[in-house]
Design a protein around this motif. Sequence first.
Motif, PDB file in Angstrom:
ATOM      1  N   LEU A 125       0.850  -1.190   0.000  1.00  0.00           N
ATOM      2  CA  LEU A 125       0.000   0.000   0.000  1.00  0.00           C
ATOM      3  C   LEU A 125       0.885   1.239   0.000  1.00  0.00           C
ATOM      4  CD1 LEU A 125      -2.549  -1.178   2.731  1.00  0.00           C
ATOM      5  CD2 LEU A 125      -2.909  -1.123   0.252  1.00  0.00           C
ATOM      6  N   LEU A 129      -0.564   0.200  -5.798  1.00  0.00           N
ATOM      7  CA  LEU A 129      -0.794  -1.057  -5.086  1.00  0.00           C
ATOM      8  C   LEU A 129       0.114  -2.120  -5.680  1.00  0.00           C
ATOM      9  CD1 LEU A 129      -2.428  -2.858  -3.110  1.00  0.00           C
ATOM     10  CD2 LEU A 129      -3.986  -3.329  -5.019  1.00  0.00           C
ATOM     11  N   GLU A 156      -6.052  -0.080  -7.597  1.00  0.00           N
ATOM     12  CA  GLU A 156      -5.126   0.990  -7.231  1.00  0.00           C
ATOM     13  C   GLU A 156      -5.837   2.319  -7.044  1.00  0.00           C
ATOM     14  OE1 GLU A 156      -0.985   1.258  -8.766  1.00  0.00           O
ATOM     15  OE2 GLU A 156      -1.749   3.014  -9.834  1.00  0.00           O
ATOM     16  N   VAL A 159      -7.334   2.146  -3.449  1.00  0.00           N
ATOM     17  CA  VAL A 159      -6.535   1.976  -2.225  1.00  0.00           C
ATOM     18  C   VAL A 159      -5.146   2.602  -2.310  1.00  0.00           C
ATOM     19  CG1 VAL A 159      -7.771  -0.127  -1.583  1.00  0.00           C
ATOM     20  CG2 VAL A 159      -5.656  -0.301  -2.920  1.00  0.00           C
ATOM     21  N   VAL A 176      -9.865  -0.886   1.940  1.00  0.00           N
ATOM     22  CA  VAL A 176      -8.745  -1.809   2.095  1.00  0.00           C
ATOM     23  C   VAL A 176      -9.239  -3.138   2.668  1.00  0.00           C
ATOM     24  CG1 VAL A 176      -6.608  -2.257   3.374  1.00  0.00           C
ATOM     25  CG2 VAL A 176      -6.962  -0.037   2.279  1.00  0.00           C
TER      26      VAL A 176
END
Length: 237
Positions: A125, A129, A156, A159, A176
């Motif tokens: 993270l 990602l 992506e 998160v 998440v």
Amino acid sequence: MAKKTSKRTPRQTVLAIDIGGSRVKVMTSTERTRRAFASGPDLSARVMVRKVKALTKDWSYDVIAIGYPGPVINNRPLSEPHNLGQGWAGFNFEKAFRRPTKVVNDALMQAIGSYQGGRMLFLGLGTGLGSAMIVDGILEPMELAHLPYRNGKTFEQYVGAAALKRVGRKKWQRTVDDVLKRLLAALEPDYVMLGGGNADKTAKLPRKVRLGLNTNAFEGGFRLWKKGAVKPAGVRR
């Protein structure tokens, strides 16, 4: 009678380079001191090499391990990165550094350093990602970041660092958690290791999810040069 002395082959020093969307971080297997400089959307491969050489001019190293934020084939980036400048695809780092060099996906390098056996999924993270799996010691590079997730957007986009800034920590955490739940169900790992610059912003991790150290990226680079430590995909015991 004189004692016999055994001659040992000197252990080679590895320079590990972790290329991220916001920073490039370096460390050697002997110094164990981290140095870094800013990266960003204008950083080219050639400029990165020049900056690493300048940053490590007082260090001595024999070989290099590089974690690159994108797919890698035959020790070279396959395509241009999403969060950096141009000139990366096909770049010959070994020639540029004049040292034996191994290049892998950045998530895979951190995964190698985080691996604790069995079937592990690594998720990074950070700016984007990162993702990789290691199954019974065999490396399986992955590119989950740009797969569709919701509303025509990718994992992506939901998160990554931009999403965290846009929606706030609480809503980002819920997303998440949902991504973790989906990937645990789909890929069936024994455990998930979280890394990357924003991993420490997560809370109340689900069962089977562990928080890794970002220094594991360097450990992964060192392990790349350790004989028998890892096996590429397609190689079976």
